[in-house]
Design a protein around this motif. Structure first.
Motif, short mmCIF file in Angstrom:
data_model
loop_
_atom_site.label_atom_id
_atom_site.label_comp_id
_atom_site.label_asym_id
_atom_site.label_seq_id
_atom_site.Cartn_x
_atom_site.Cartn_y
_atom_site.Cartn_z
N LEU A 125 0.81 -1.23 0.00
CA LEU A 125 0.00 0.00 0.00
C LEU A 125 0.83 1.27 0.00
O LEU A 125 0.28 2.36 0.04
CB LEU A 125 -0.93 0.00 1.22
N GLY A 126 2.17 1.14 -0.01
CA GLY A 126 3.02 2.32 0.01
C GLY A 126 3.91 2.32 1.24
O GLY A 126 3.93 1.35 2.01
N THR A 127 4.67 3.41 1.40
CA THR A 127 5.64 3.48 2.50
C THR A 127 5.14 4.38 3.62
O THR A 127 4.61 5.47 3.37
CB THR A 127 6.99 4.01 1.96
N VAL A 128 5.34 3.92 4.85
CA VAL A 128 5.03 4.72 6.03
C VAL A 128 6.35 5.03 6.75
O VAL A 128 7.11 4.12 7.05
CB VAL A 128 4.08 3.98 7.00
N ILE A 129 6.60 6.30 6.98
CA ILE A 129 7.77 6.73 7.76
C ILE A 129 7.31 6.91 9.19
O ILE A 129 6.38 7.67 9.46
CB ILE A 129 8.31 8.09 7.24
N ILE A 130 7.94 6.19 10.12
CA ILE A 130 7.50 6.28 11.52
C ILE A 130 8.68 6.63 12.43
O ILE A 130 9.83 6.25 12.16
CB ILE A 130 6.83 4.95 11.97
N GLY A 131 8.39 7.36 13.50
CA GLY A 131 9.44 7.67 14.47
C GLY A 131 8.86 8.30 15.71
O GLY A 131 7.73 8.80 15.71
N THR A 132 9.65 8.26 16.78
CA THR A 132 9.30 8.96 18.02
C THR A 132 10.03 10.32 17.98
O THR A 132 11.21 10.37 17.64
CB THR A 132 9.76 8.16 19.25
N VAL A 133 9.33 11.38 18.35
CA VAL A 133 9.88 12.73 18.20
C VAL A 133 11.15 12.96 19.01
O VAL A 133 11.43 12.23 19.96
CB VAL A 133 8.85 13.80 18.60
#
Ligand code: B1M
Length: 210
Positions: A87-95
């Protein structure tokens, strides 16, 4: 003591080496993996309450977190569904300023099993690193930003503001979440979506790209 109670007690007490077998015992009893996960999340709430009452301190919290991670490894294959569509790319992170990653990792895992490619930037992520990730990765559809501390909510606001001002803004959606985050806060900072837990985050991600 039931298998779930045993697991909760071991996570609370940070018994990292014993947790995988206890989690496996729950699986062997046929207990639903989501129930096993929620039991461990409940144990972390107990740990957090003890910390608030000064009954335990940061090292104990960290040890409990490691124990929970060991338990999550056991049920991970059961929560994830293989062969889902791309479904595509998700960029994830904790601030930036925030080192909590268990919740973010669960969100990443559920989003991945929903059919996305997940690029995990880790914890303490500077605003610029989120921005750069758009150029560094293909087919980025969603930014998923996590914060666990009231003191890092401003960092989330800053991150979302930078994403909102980015030239690629109309091509991506912004999701936010984490214990102190509310729908009201998400609306205020201009995020597209707030969800309270990992399963809802995965469902929402699918809706955002539908
Ligand atoms: Co910290 N800590 N901690 N800690 N810690 C909390 C968050 C706290 C609530 C404990 C308490 O006082 N009761 C409190 C925050 C208070 C506040 O801000 N209101 C706190 C504090 C104060 C601190 C320090 C400041 C302590 C100190 O140094 N004096 C310090 C800060 C360090 C820093 O980040 N700069 C600190 C440090 C740590 C450890 C490093 C020791 C460790 C983290 C280890 C790690 O993550 N690798 C830790 C831990 C373990 C906790 C508790 C006990 C557990 C967190 C956790 O993993 N929960 C926590 C108390 C608690 O949560 N009850 C606490 C389980 C996890 C599955 O839940 O992360 O909420 P959660 O994720 C959920 C949802 O929030 C949501 O989905 C997840 C799963 O369904 N979600 C999203 C999360 N991100 C999402 C993103 C989304 C959508 C949903 O979309 C993008």
């Amino acid at each position: 003591m039931s298998a779930l109670e045993e697991l909760a007690t071991l996570v609370e007490n940070g018994k990292r080496k014993l947790v995988p077998a206890a989690a496996q015992a729950c699986v062997d009893e046929g207990i639903d993996p989501t129930t096993i996960l929620n039991t461990m999340i409940g144990a972390m709430d107990v740990v957090g309450d003890k910390f608030k009452r000064n009954e335990i301190f940061v090292p104990e919290m960290l040890i409990a977190a490691k124990a929970m991670k060991a338990g999550v490894e056991v049920i991970k294959p059961l929560l994830a569904t293989a062969g889902a569509p791309q479904l595509g790319t998700v960029i994830i992170g904790t601030v930036y300023g925030d080192l909590h990653d268990i919740g973010k990792n669960l969100v990443a895992m559920m989003i991945e099993s929903a059919g996305f490619t997940v690029v995990d930037l880790g914890v303490d992520v500077p605003v610029q690193k989120f921005l750069d990730a758009y150029e560094e990765n293909e087919d980025v559809k969603i930014f998923a930003v996590s914060a666990l501390l009231t003191t890092t909510m401003p960092a989330m606001e800053e991150t979302v503001a930078a994403l909102n001002a980015a030239p690629f803004r109309d091509k991506v959606k912004i999701m936010v979440g984490g214990a102190p985050i509310t729908q009201e806060f998400a609306d205020k900072i201009g995020a597209d979506c707030f969800t309270a837990d990992a399963a809802s985050a995965a469902a929402a991600a699918k809706q955002l790209v539908a």
